[in-house]
Design an enzyme around this catalytic site. Sequence first.
Site, mmCIF file in Angstrom:
data_model
loop_
_atom_site.group_PDB
_atom_site.id
_atom_site.type_symbol
_atom_site.label_atom_id
_atom_site.label_comp_id
_atom_site.label_asym_id
_atom_site.label_seq_id
_atom_site.Cartn_x
_atom_site.Cartn_y
_atom_site.Cartn_z
ATOM 1 N N ASP A 24 0.819 -1.203 0.000
ATOM 2 C CA ASP A 24 0.000 0.000 0.000
ATOM 3 C C ASP A 24 0.856 1.259 0.000
ATOM 4 O OD1 ASP A 24 -2.692 1.279 0.432
ATOM 5 O OD2 ASP A 24 -1.702 1.978 2.242
ATOM 6 N N GLU A 28 1.070 -0.476 -5.089
ATOM 7 C CA GLU A 28 0.120 0.606 -5.341
ATOM 8 C C GLU A 28 0.961 1.881 -5.447
ATOM 9 O OE1 GLU A 28 -3.567 3.157 -3.489
ATOM 10 O OE2 GLU A 28 -1.906 2.460 -2.275
#
Length: 653
Positions: A316, A369
């Site tokens: 993330d 990401e």
Amino acid sequence: MAKNVLPHSLFTDFDISLFQSGKHYKLYEKFGSHEITLDGQKGVYFSVWAPGARQVLVTGNFNYWDKFSHPLYVRWDGSGIWEGFIPHLQNGETYKYCIIAENGEVLEKGDPLAFQWEIPPQTASKVASTWYEWQDATWLEKRKTHNRLDQPWSVYEMHLGSWMRNPDEPERLLNYREIADRLVPYIKETGFTHVEFLPVMEHPYYPSWGYQITGYFAASSRYGSPQDLMYLIERLHQNDIGVILDWVPSHFPGDAHGLHKFDGSYLYEHEDPRKGFHPDWQSYIFNYGRNEVRSFLISNAFFWLDRFRVDGLRVDAVASMLYLDYSRNHDEWIPNEFGSNENLEAVHFLKELNEAVYSHFPYSQTIAEESTSWPGVSRPTFSNGLGFGMKWMMGWMHDTLNYFKEDPINRKYHHHVMTFATVYAYHENFMLPLSHDEVVHGKQSLIYKMPGDEWQKFANLRALYLYMFTFSGTKLLFMGDEFGQTSEWNVNKSLDWHLKEYPPHAGMSRFISALNAVYRSTPSLYQKAFHSNGFQWIENNDNINSVFVYWRKAFEASEDTLVVLNLTPVTRSNFRIGVPHSGEWEVLLNSDDMQFFGSGVQISDTLHTENIYWMQQNQSIAITLPPLSGLILKRKKTSARPIEIAERTPLTN
């Protein structure tokens, strides 16, 4: 009082050397709490890193939360590790560390490497085991192939607590085993190849969706025990479904029982808020320049790949890690030693992470990401890349949704928004995400982003999905989008499963199952997912009709497919399309089929090529294009014949 705690250590000198140099990748075997037998006596060994502490003690139910009765011993080697053995304790014991800071402050902290925590809002750690008798050996062999980058990747992204609940108890979260009983048959029905769980690590604030983690080595107790999560993963594996976990090495919350100022000092985070505080999430940023912190984080990645046997980690907020000025004003960040904004320590950490993961878990994947143009995110570290296996293609997602939001009458003015992605699509190993971030915070559900009446909304979304699954790259779809969830995602309630009783939603669900089936069985749609020689535009300039035609190529030419998109609500009869091969072509999938809630415009199942030059192709076919639709065509192997080369006057289209 020291007799309450016996001196003992699981650490060797080599362990300490690795830890201090940032190269110990299995700290979970040493730190934390472990039920052991010492000199014939059963009990629990505790160890924790707190170099800034004056004293560390264990407090819990076993000593009536007396903060001062069970002190640990600090190691003599300057490592900052406190440890000791407490007899008569066992798995299930609840505890915290009482840390006396140098300034005399008394802190109560959970164990950073605990395998289990109390159910929030309770904040203590629990002595637990990660032992499990796995029954997924067949999967471990299969995933050598299953997780390769030339295989289909259709990922179902989901949040455990809001995917499904018992209608009779809507406030109660299903546990991991109950989820397994419902999820496994559903994924088999819909045909996804992998499931991606939003963070399952323990987090105190449920509406954070799991992205504010305090228990990095613990499966959230909201849904059961570590073994219950292992059961869920095992069931998925037994049904040939891979498992990816969202992982958050970018920041952590400031909860008093967590990592923030763990021993009274800025131990895990930077002291200077210009490097250590995240303005977007009001959280704290790991100090990637500290060797012990890198060991902690890489050990955590190893932990989930090792003990829980997951198949990949989606990392993330990578962009926030890479840039020192991320979401900061000009006077709120510190340049690196070269005067620029790259976080060199984070870059080093990410490279080391990926090298370590792929070295020890070669059949797993790491997925970034990352939303910027940072070069080489999914390229090997030996060529100066970051070393990820894949990267989310955020530009494709934004462009595609912006195009489909347009009323079809205006799409001719935005035609090349759809074609622009091929300019950069092969710079990285891209995954195409339609993720949770696109259906929250007032952004609307995917179905309500689509223009038009109810029929047009569903037709548009089916066409979008067909485009997504036939474009280069791997695929990710958030839960609920597969049946056209109408409301935004709400973490506090179940998906609206009752919608599947209505024809538009039932049709969408059937379409996703059919689309996944075609995707998984059609090599041209995945074998060259990241290579420019796997994709070729046949027609990308027909803005007047909003028609797109492209050719997807497999390792074997006989497996090649053709994709046609008609993105207006106009039926186009006898529409000529250039094709790369002569012979008979068949329709593998039509998003406008009536079983999918389509219009049912009739098109021929078999199409014969004609010796007419069209769209720079020597052969062509005449076909009816249904409104707001996508078609996948494939040449029939049995009827293929050599292309006839003859002199002709090229026709224009």
